[in-house]
Scaffold this motif. Structure first.
Motif, PDB file in Angstrom:
ATOM      1  N   TYR A   1       0.450   9.455  -7.118  1.00 25.36           N
ATOM      2  CA  TYR A   1      -0.989   9.702  -7.259  1.00 25.36           C
ATOM      3  C   TYR A   1      -1.308  11.120  -6.782  1.00 25.36           C
TER       4      TYR A   1
ATOM      5  N   ARG B   1      -3.424  11.845  -3.376  1.00 24.46           N
ATOM      6  CA  ARG B   1      -3.118  10.798  -2.412  1.00 24.46           C
ATOM      7  C   ARG B   1      -3.515  11.125  -0.980  1.00 24.46           C
TER       8      ARG B   1
ATOM      9  N   LYS C   1       3.589  -0.724  -7.356  1.00 18.60           N
ATOM     10  CA  LYS C   1       4.204  -1.928  -7.915  1.00 18.60           C
ATOM     11  C   LYS C   1       5.163  -2.526  -6.885  1.00 18.60           C
TER      12      LYS C   1
ATOM     13  N   ASP D   1      -7.098   2.919  -7.070  1.00 18.50           N
ATOM     14  CA  ASP D   1      -5.797   2.266  -7.194  1.00 18.50           C
ATOM     15  C   ASP D   1      -4.704   3.322  -7.377  1.00 18.50           C
ATOM     16  N   HIS D   2      -3.692   3.314  -6.482  1.00 19.38           N
ATOM     17  CA  HIS D   2      -2.584   4.274  -6.551  1.00 19.38           C
ATOM     18  C   HIS D   2      -1.407   3.738  -7.364  1.00 19.38           C
ATOM     19  N   ASN D   3      -1.596   2.581  -7.992  1.00 19.87           N
ATOM     20  CA  ASN D   3      -0.623   2.015  -8.927  1.00 19.87           C
ATOM     21  C   ASN D   3       0.709   1.663  -8.268  1.00 19.87           C
TER      22      ASN D   3
ATOM     23  N   ASP E   1      -4.646  -8.683 -11.602  1.00 20.07           N
ATOM     24  CA  ASP E   1      -4.278  -7.605 -10.678  1.00 20.07           C
ATOM     25  C   ASP E   1      -3.029  -7.953  -9.878  1.00 20.07           C
TER      26      ASP E   1
ATOM     27  N   ASN F   1      -1.516   1.326  -1.452  1.00 18.86           N
ATOM     28  CA  ASN F   1      -2.022   1.313  -2.827  1.00 18.86           C
ATOM     29  C   ASN F   1      -3.475   1.739  -2.910  1.00 18.86           C
ATOM     30  N   SER F   2      -4.267   1.394  -1.898  1.00 16.65           N
ATOM     31  CA  SER F   2      -5.705   1.701  -1.911  1.00 16.65           C
ATOM     32  C   SER F   2      -6.189   1.851  -0.475  1.00 16.65           C
TER      33      SER F   2
ATOM     34  N   LYS G   1      -0.291  -7.271 -12.220  1.00 18.94           N
ATOM     35  CA  LYS G   1      -0.168  -5.832 -12.446  1.00 18.94           C
ATOM     36  C   LYS G   1       0.641  -5.161 -11.339  1.00 18.94           C
ATOM     37  N   HIS G   2       0.388  -5.563 -10.096  1.00 22.55           N
ATOM     38  CA  HIS G   2       1.085  -4.941  -8.962  1.00 22.55           C
ATOM     39  C   HIS G   2       2.392  -5.650  -8.619  1.00 22.55           C
TER      40      HIS G   2
ATOM     41  N   ILE H   1       4.769   7.086  -4.383  1.00 19.02           N
ATOM     42  CA  ILE H   1       3.410   7.145  -4.926  1.00 19.02           C
ATOM     43  C   ILE H   1       3.167   8.549  -5.446  1.00 19.02           C
TER      44      ILE H   1
END
Length: 411
Positions: free
Chosen positions: A224, A227, A176, A172-174, A30, A164-165, A33-34, A222
Protein backbone atom coordinates in the motif's frame (compact mmCIF):
# COMPACT_ATOMS: atom_id res chain seq x y z
CA UNK A 1 -26.20 20.93 30.86
CA UNK A 2 -28.63 19.46 28.30
CA UNK A 3 -31.14 18.85 31.08
CA UNK A 4 -34.09 18.94 28.68
CA UNK A 5 -32.59 16.46 26.21
CA UNK A 6 -33.73 12.85 26.67
CA UNK A 7 -30.94 10.33 27.28
CA UNK A 8 -30.46 7.03 25.52
CA UNK A 9 -32.67 4.39 27.15
CA UNK A 10 -30.02 2.06 28.54
CA UNK A 11 -32.60 0.05 30.49
CA UNK A 12 -34.42 -1.30 27.43
CA UNK A 13 -33.73 -5.06 27.27
CA UNK A 14 -31.72 -6.32 24.29
CA UNK A 15 -33.67 -8.06 21.56
CA UNK A 16 -32.80 -11.46 20.15
CA UNK A 17 -30.61 -11.04 17.08
CA UNK A 18 -32.64 -10.68 13.91
CA UNK A 19 -31.57 -10.33 10.24
CA UNK A 20 -28.99 -13.11 10.55
CA UNK A 21 -28.86 -13.75 6.78
CA UNK A 22 -28.10 -10.05 6.25
CA UNK A 23 -25.28 -10.19 8.82
CA UNK A 24 -23.81 -13.20 7.03
CA UNK A 25 -24.14 -11.49 3.66
CA UNK A 26 -22.34 -8.37 4.91
CA UNK A 27 -19.58 -10.32 6.66
CA UNK A 28 -18.58 -13.39 4.71
CA UNK A 29 -17.41 -11.72 1.44
CA UNK A 30 -14.75 -9.68 3.29
CA UNK A 31 -13.70 -12.67 5.37
CA UNK A 32 -13.24 -14.63 2.15
CA UNK A 33 -11.46 -11.72 0.43
CA UNK A 34 -8.82 -11.57 3.16
CA UNK A 35 -8.50 -15.38 3.17
CA UNK A 36 -9.11 -15.54 6.89
CA UNK A 37 -8.16 -18.80 8.59
CA UNK A 38 -10.16 -19.56 11.73
CA UNK A 39 -8.72 -22.08 14.19
CA UNK A 40 -10.86 -23.46 17.01
CA UNK A 41 -9.30 -24.80 20.22
CA UNK A 42 -11.11 -26.55 23.09
CA UNK A 43 -14.43 -25.80 21.39
CA UNK A 44 -15.65 -29.40 21.16
CA UNK A 45 -19.03 -29.56 22.84
CA UNK A 46 -19.12 -25.82 23.50
CA UNK A 47 -22.50 -24.50 22.43
CA UNK A 48 -24.43 -21.33 23.33
CA UNK A 49 -24.78 -19.81 25.78
CA UNK A 50 -21.22 -18.59 26.34
CA UNK A 51 -19.27 -15.37 26.82
CA UNK A 52 -17.16 -14.44 23.78
CA UNK A 53 -14.32 -11.97 24.37
CA UNK A 54 -12.72 -10.54 21.23
CA UNK A 55 -9.68 -8.38 20.62
CA UNK A 56 -10.28 -5.16 18.72
CA UNK A 57 -8.21 -3.75 15.87
CA UNK A 58 -10.61 -2.90 13.04
CA UNK A 59 -14.20 -3.25 11.87
CA UNK A 60 -13.16 -6.54 10.30
CA UNK A 61 -13.20 -8.00 13.83
CA UNK A 62 -17.01 -8.01 13.80
CA UNK A 63 -17.11 -9.86 10.48
CA UNK A 64 -14.77 -12.60 11.66
CA UNK A 65 -16.81 -12.91 14.87
CA UNK A 66 -19.91 -13.47 12.73
CA UNK A 67 -18.07 -16.30 10.99
CA UNK A 68 -16.81 -17.71 14.30
CA UNK A 69 -20.25 -18.01 15.93
CA UNK A 70 -22.08 -19.12 12.75
CA UNK A 71 -24.89 -20.13 12.68
CA UNK A 72 -25.82 -19.04 16.21
CA UNK A 73 -27.32 -15.82 17.52
CA UNK A 74 -25.18 -13.32 19.41
CA UNK A 75 -25.66 -10.02 21.21
CA UNK A 76 -22.84 -7.48 20.94
CA UNK A 77 -21.97 -4.69 23.37
CA UNK A 78 -21.57 -1.54 21.26
CA UNK A 79 -20.60 2.04 22.17
CA UNK A 80 -23.29 4.69 21.90
CA UNK A 81 -21.75 6.33 18.81
CA UNK A 82 -22.29 3.01 17.02
CA UNK A 83 -26.04 3.59 17.52
CA UNK A 84 -25.91 7.11 16.05
CA UNK A 85 -28.81 7.59 13.61
CA UNK A 86 -29.40 3.82 13.40
CA UNK A 87 -30.67 2.86 16.80
CA UNK A 88 -33.56 0.89 15.31
CA UNK A 89 -31.14 -1.28 13.30
CA UNK A 90 -28.69 -1.88 16.16
CA UNK A 91 -31.59 -2.76 18.46
CA UNK A 92 -32.97 -5.14 15.84
CA UNK A 93 -29.70 -7.05 15.53
CA UNK A 94 -29.49 -7.37 19.31
CA UNK A 95 -26.80 -4.85 20.20
CA UNK A 96 -26.39 -3.59 23.76
CA UNK A 97 -25.50 0.09 24.13
CA UNK A 98 -22.79 1.22 26.54
CA UNK A 99 -20.89 4.42 27.28
CA UNK A 100 -17.20 3.57 27.20
CA UNK A 101 -15.15 3.08 30.36
CA UNK A 102 -18.07 3.57 32.74
CA UNK A 103 -19.14 1.21 35.54
CA UNK A 104 -22.63 0.29 34.41
CA UNK A 105 -24.55 -2.45 36.22
CA UNK A 106 -27.31 -2.21 33.59
CA UNK A 107 -24.98 -3.70 30.98
CA UNK A 108 -24.27 -6.64 33.30
CA UNK A 109 -28.01 -7.26 33.68
CA UNK A 110 -28.46 -7.21 29.90
CA UNK A 111 -25.61 -9.68 29.39
CA UNK A 112 -27.08 -11.96 32.03
CA UNK A 113 -30.40 -11.82 30.22
CA UNK A 114 -28.68 -12.78 26.95
CA UNK A 115 -26.98 -15.89 28.31
CA UNK A 116 -30.05 -16.91 30.36
CA UNK A 117 -32.06 -17.19 27.15
CA UNK A 118 -29.34 -19.30 25.53
CA UNK A 119 -27.51 -16.82 23.30
CA UNK A 120 -23.88 -15.70 22.96
CA UNK A 121 -22.77 -12.53 24.73
CA UNK A 122 -20.03 -10.80 22.74
CA UNK A 123 -17.76 -8.18 24.30
CA UNK A 124 -14.75 -6.30 22.96
CA UNK A 125 -13.22 -5.65 26.39
CA UNK A 126 -10.44 -3.37 25.12
CA UNK A 127 -13.35 -1.01 24.29
CA UNK A 128 -11.52 0.66 21.40
CA UNK A 129 -9.37 -0.15 18.40
CA UNK A 130 -5.78 -0.90 19.39
CA UNK A 131 -3.54 2.09 18.61
CA UNK A 132 -0.58 0.06 17.40
CA UNK A 133 -1.74 -3.54 17.06
CA UNK A 134 -0.96 -4.65 20.60
CA UNK A 135 -3.15 -5.40 23.61
CA UNK A 136 -5.00 -2.46 25.14
CA UNK A 137 -5.88 -2.35 28.83
CA UNK A 138 -8.47 -4.86 30.01
CA UNK A 139 -10.85 -3.97 32.86
CA UNK A 140 -10.17 -5.68 36.17
CA UNK A 141 -13.90 -6.39 36.53
CA UNK A 142 -13.89 -8.81 33.59
CA UNK A 143 -13.19 -11.79 35.84
CA UNK A 144 -16.10 -10.88 38.09
CA UNK A 145 -18.40 -10.50 35.08
CA UNK A 146 -17.48 -13.97 33.86
CA UNK A 147 -18.29 -15.43 37.28
CA UNK A 148 -21.66 -13.66 37.35
CA UNK A 149 -22.65 -14.91 33.89
CA UNK A 150 -21.61 -18.46 34.83
CA UNK A 151 -21.20 -19.74 31.27
CA UNK A 152 -18.12 -20.90 29.32
CA UNK A 153 -15.57 -18.17 28.58
CA UNK A 154 -14.35 -18.13 24.98
CA UNK A 155 -11.78 -15.81 23.39
CA UNK A 156 -11.49 -14.78 19.75
CA UNK A 157 -8.09 -13.27 18.94
CA UNK A 158 -7.65 -11.96 15.40
CA UNK A 159 -4.32 -11.31 13.69
CA UNK A 160 -3.76 -9.09 10.67
CA UNK A 161 -6.66 -6.68 11.08
CA UNK A 162 -4.54 -3.85 12.47
CA UNK A 163 -1.88 -4.01 9.76
CA UNK A 164 -4.63 -4.30 7.15
CA UNK A 165 -6.52 -1.23 8.42
CA UNK A 166 -4.68 0.62 11.22
CA UNK A 167 -6.74 2.88 13.48
CA UNK A 168 -4.62 5.78 12.17
CA UNK A 169 -4.91 4.79 8.47
CA UNK A 170 -8.26 3.13 7.85
CA UNK A 171 -8.32 2.23 4.11
CA UNK A 172 -8.06 -1.48 3.34
CA UNK A 173 -4.38 -2.39 2.77
CA UNK A 174 -5.38 -5.65 1.05
CA UNK A 175 -3.76 -8.06 3.50
CA UNK A 176 -4.39 -11.68 2.62
CA UNK A 177 -4.07 -14.61 5.00
CA UNK A 178 -5.44 -13.04 8.18
CA UNK A 179 -5.86 -15.43 11.09
CA UNK A 180 -8.13 -15.89 14.08
CA UNK A 181 -8.10 -18.27 17.02
CA UNK A 182 -11.32 -19.12 18.87
CA UNK A 183 -10.57 -20.83 22.18
CA UNK A 184 -12.57 -21.92 25.20
CA UNK A 185 -10.39 -20.94 28.15
CA UNK A 186 -12.88 -21.85 30.90
CA UNK A 187 -15.74 -24.31 30.75
CA UNK A 188 -18.63 -23.72 33.12
CA UNK A 189 -17.23 -26.41 35.42
CA UNK A 190 -13.70 -24.92 35.36
CA UNK A 191 -15.12 -21.47 36.02
CA UNK A 192 -16.78 -22.71 39.18
CA UNK A 193 -13.46 -23.98 40.55
CA UNK A 194 -11.47 -20.72 40.34
CA UNK A 195 -11.87 -17.20 41.71
CA UNK A 196 -12.34 -14.11 39.58
CA UNK A 197 -8.64 -13.20 39.84
CA UNK A 198 -7.65 -16.45 38.12
CA UNK A 199 -10.25 -15.74 35.44
CA UNK A 200 -8.90 -12.30 34.58
CA UNK A 201 -5.36 -13.68 34.60
CA UNK A 202 -6.41 -16.34 32.11
CA UNK A 203 -8.11 -13.78 29.89
CA UNK A 204 -5.10 -11.44 29.97
CA UNK A 205 -2.81 -14.29 28.94
CA UNK A 206 -4.96 -15.06 25.89
CA UNK A 207 -5.10 -11.37 24.95
CA UNK A 208 -1.35 -11.04 24.47
CA UNK A 209 -0.89 -10.22 20.78
CA UNK A 210 1.27 -8.07 18.50
CA UNK A 211 0.09 -7.55 14.93
CA UNK A 212 3.42 -6.21 13.66
CA UNK A 213 5.30 -9.21 15.06
CA UNK A 214 2.64 -11.43 13.43
CA UNK A 215 3.15 -9.62 10.11
CA UNK A 216 6.91 -10.17 10.18
CA UNK A 217 6.64 -13.79 11.32
CA UNK A 218 4.26 -14.54 8.45
CA UNK A 219 6.22 -12.50 5.90
CA UNK A 220 3.15 -10.41 5.03
CA UNK A 221 4.30 -7.69 2.66
CA UNK A 222 2.08 -4.62 2.38
CA UNK A 223 2.66 -2.60 -0.77
CA UNK A 224 0.00 0.00 0.00
CA UNK A 225 1.75 3.20 -1.17
CA UNK A 226 0.44 5.43 1.64
CA UNK A 227 1.00 2.93 4.43
CA UNK A 228 2.76 5.37 6.82
CA UNK A 229 0.14 8.12 6.57
CA UNK A 230 -1.19 8.91 10.03
CA UNK A 231 1.52 7.03 11.92
CA UNK A 232 2.60 10.28 13.59
CA UNK A 233 -0.72 10.26 15.44
CA UNK A 234 0.58 7.32 17.48
CA UNK A 235 4.30 8.07 17.34
CA UNK A 236 4.05 11.69 18.43
CA UNK A 237 7.48 12.04 20.12
CA UNK A 238 10.80 11.96 18.28
CA UNK A 239 13.27 9.50 19.85
CA UNK A 240 16.17 11.34 18.22
CA UNK A 241 15.66 14.89 19.55
CA UNK A 242 12.85 14.00 22.05
CA UNK A 243 10.60 16.79 20.76
CA UNK A 244 6.87 16.20 21.13
CA UNK A 245 4.04 16.98 18.71
CA UNK A 246 6.30 17.78 15.71
CA UNK A 247 6.07 14.44 13.92
CA UNK A 248 4.47 14.11 10.49
CA UNK A 249 3.84 11.26 8.09
CA UNK A 250 2.81 10.49 4.53
CA UNK A 251 3.47 7.92 1.83
CA UNK A 252 5.95 5.50 3.35
CA UNK A 253 7.79 8.08 5.49
CA UNK A 254 7.63 9.27 9.10
CA UNK A 255 9.59 12.40 9.94
CA UNK A 256 10.33 14.88 12.72
CA UNK A 257 9.81 18.51 11.72
CA UNK A 258 11.97 19.65 14.65
CA UNK A 259 15.24 17.86 13.81
CA UNK A 260 14.50 16.65 10.28
CA UNK A 261 15.11 12.95 10.92
CA UNK A 262 13.18 10.53 8.71
CA UNK A 263 12.18 6.88 8.92
CA UNK A 264 10.94 4.58 6.15
CA UNK A 265 8.09 2.14 6.87
CA UNK A 266 8.98 -1.07 5.06
CA UNK A 267 6.61 -3.52 3.39
CA UNK A 268 7.01 -5.73 6.49
CA UNK A 269 5.77 -2.95 8.79
CA UNK A 270 9.17 -2.11 10.25
CA UNK A 271 10.80 1.30 10.56
CA UNK A 272 14.26 2.10 9.20
CA UNK A 273 16.01 5.44 9.67
CA UNK A 274 16.79 7.04 6.32
CA UNK A 275 20.14 8.06 7.81
CA UNK A 276 21.75 7.47 11.17
CA UNK A 277 20.58 5.20 13.96
CA UNK A 278 17.25 3.37 13.86
CA UNK A 279 16.04 3.92 17.42
CA UNK A 280 13.00 1.65 17.10
CA UNK A 281 12.39 -0.65 14.17
CA UNK A 282 9.33 -2.19 15.85
CA UNK A 283 6.43 0.29 16.03
CA UNK A 284 5.05 -0.99 19.39
CA UNK A 285 8.52 -0.50 20.94
CA UNK A 286 8.42 3.20 20.03
CA UNK A 287 4.91 3.44 21.48
CA UNK A 288 5.97 1.80 24.74
CA UNK A 289 8.96 4.16 24.95
CA UNK A 290 6.49 7.04 24.79
CA UNK A 291 4.58 5.41 27.62
CA UNK A 292 7.77 5.32 29.70
CA UNK A 293 8.33 9.02 29.06
CA UNK A 294 4.79 9.82 30.22
CA UNK A 295 5.24 7.61 33.28
CA UNK A 296 8.32 9.62 34.27
CA UNK A 297 6.29 12.86 34.12
CA UNK A 298 3.64 11.30 36.33
CA UNK A 299 6.16 9.99 38.85
CA UNK A 300 7.74 13.46 38.95
CA UNK A 301 4.29 15.03 39.40
CA UNK A 302 4.81 17.28 36.36
CA UNK A 303 2.27 15.81 33.93
CA UNK A 304 -0.46 18.21 32.85
CA UNK A 305 -1.90 20.22 30.00
CA UNK A 306 -4.71 22.76 29.54
CA UNK A 307 -6.12 23.42 26.08
CA UNK A 308 -8.89 25.36 24.40
CA UNK A 309 -11.31 22.95 22.77
CA UNK A 310 -14.51 22.48 20.83
CA UNK A 311 -17.00 20.08 22.42
CA UNK A 312 -19.87 18.00 21.11
CA UNK A 313 -22.27 16.00 23.28
CA UNK A 314 -24.05 12.76 22.42
CA UNK A 315 -26.80 12.29 25.02
CA UNK A 316 -28.71 9.86 22.80
CA UNK A 317 -28.48 8.24 19.38
CA UNK A 318 -30.28 11.03 17.52
CA UNK A 319 -27.60 13.68 17.00
CA UNK A 320 -24.38 15.24 18.18
CA UNK A 321 -25.01 18.57 19.91
CA UNK A 322 -22.44 21.33 19.48
CA UNK A 323 -22.06 22.81 22.98
CA UNK A 324 -19.42 25.28 21.90
CA UNK A 325 -16.03 26.28 23.20
CA UNK A 326 -14.63 24.64 26.30
CA UNK A 327 -11.44 24.31 28.30
CA UNK A 328 -9.93 20.84 28.57
CA UNK A 329 -7.51 20.09 31.39
CA UNK A 330 -5.74 16.79 31.87
CA UNK A 331 -3.39 16.59 34.80
CA UNK A 332 -2.50 14.51 37.85
CA UNK A 333 -6.11 14.69 39.03
CA UNK A 334 -7.66 13.48 35.78
CA UNK A 335 -9.85 15.16 33.14
CA UNK A 336 -11.81 18.38 33.60
CA UNK A 337 -13.96 20.00 30.91
CA UNK A 338 -15.51 23.41 31.62
CA UNK A 339 -17.61 25.70 29.48
CA UNK A 340 -20.92 27.45 29.06
CA UNK A 341 -23.91 26.18 27.10
CA UNK A 342 -27.09 28.22 26.64
CA UNK A 343 -26.02 30.54 29.42
CA UNK A 344 -25.38 27.74 31.90
CA UNK A 345 -21.88 26.95 33.18
CA UNK A 346 -20.90 23.30 33.26
CA UNK A 347 -17.99 21.30 34.62
CA UNK A 348 -17.36 17.61 33.93
CA UNK A 349 -14.66 15.86 35.97
CA UNK A 350 -13.30 12.35 35.64
CA UNK A 351 -11.04 11.32 38.52
CA UNK A 352 -7.72 9.75 37.49
CA UNK A 353 -8.07 7.17 40.27
CA UNK A 354 -11.26 5.74 38.79
CA UNK A 355 -10.48 5.89 35.07
CA UNK A 356 -8.31 2.99 33.87
CA UNK A 357 -8.35 4.09 30.22
CA UNK A 358 -9.93 6.57 27.81
CA UNK A 359 -11.22 6.41 24.27
CA UNK A 360 -9.62 8.69 21.68
CA UNK A 361 -10.26 9.27 18.00
CA UNK A 362 -8.07 10.47 15.15
CA UNK A 363 -9.77 12.89 12.73
CA UNK A 364 -13.15 11.80 14.07
CA UNK A 365 -15.87 11.61 11.41
CA UNK A 366 -13.42 13.37 9.07
CA UNK A 367 -14.54 16.80 10.24
CA UNK A 368 -13.16 18.30 13.43
CA UNK A 369 -9.88 16.50 14.04
CA UNK A 370 -8.55 14.40 16.90
CA UNK A 371 -10.65 14.12 20.02
CA UNK A 372 -10.93 12.65 23.50
CA UNK A 373 -14.16 10.79 24.19
CA UNK A 374 -15.19 11.34 27.82
CA UNK A 375 -18.09 9.47 29.34
CA UNK A 376 -20.29 9.58 32.38
CA UNK A 377 -23.28 7.29 32.93
CA UNK A 378 -25.60 9.84 31.28
CA UNK A 379 -23.41 11.80 28.88
CA UNK A 380 -20.74 11.36 26.23
CA UNK A 381 -18.54 14.33 25.33
CA UNK A 382 -16.33 14.51 22.27
CA UNK A 383 -13.69 17.09 23.11
CA UNK A 384 -11.57 18.42 20.23
CA UNK A 385 -8.46 20.26 21.47
CA UNK A 386 -7.37 23.22 19.35
CA UNK A 387 -3.89 24.01 18.12
CA UNK A 388 -1.00 21.65 17.44
CA UNK A 389 0.81 21.34 20.77
CA UNK A 390 -1.02 18.26 22.03
CA UNK A 391 -1.49 14.59 21.35
CA UNK A 392 -4.60 12.61 22.27
CA UNK A 393 -2.35 9.55 22.23
CA UNK A 394 -0.31 11.05 25.05
CA UNK A 395 -3.53 11.74 26.98
CA UNK A 396 -4.51 8.11 26.49
CA UNK A 397 -1.16 6.84 27.76
CA UNK A 398 -1.28 9.27 30.69
CA UNK A 399 -4.78 8.11 31.67
CA UNK A 400 -3.59 4.51 31.89
CA UNK A 401 -0.38 5.39 33.72
CA UNK A 402 -2.15 7.69 36.19
CA UNK A 403 -4.54 4.87 37.09
CA UNK A 404 -1.61 2.50 37.64
CA UNK A 405 0.26 5.14 39.64
CA UNK A 406 -2.58 5.74 42.09
CA UNK A 407 -3.52 2.08 42.27
CA UNK A 408 0.08 1.20 43.17
CA UNK A 409 0.56 4.00 45.70
CA UNK A 410 -2.73 3.23 47.45
CA UNK A 411 -2.01 -0.48 47.94
Amino acid sequence: MLDRIPRFDMSKPPMKQHLLPLAWLLSFPDVIKHKNKLTKINMEGIKPPYLLLCNHNAFMDFKVATKAVFPHRANYVVAIDGFWKREWLLRLIGCICKRKFTNDITTVRHLKRVVDRGNIAVIYPEARYSLCGTTAVLPESLGKLAKILNVPVVTLICHGHHVNSPFWNLPDHNVKGTQATMKCIFTKEQLAQVDYKAVIEGIQKEFEYDDYAWQKQNNIRITYPDRARGLHKVLYKCPSCETEFKMSSGGTKLCCKACGKEWEMTELGELQAVSGKTEFSHIPDWYEWEREQVRKEIEDGTYGTTLDAQTDALPNADRYIDIGKSTLTHNMKGFTVTGTYEGQDYCVRLDARSQYSVHIEYDYLGKKGDCVDLNTINDTLYVYPEGTDFSVTKMSLATEELYKYYNKTEE
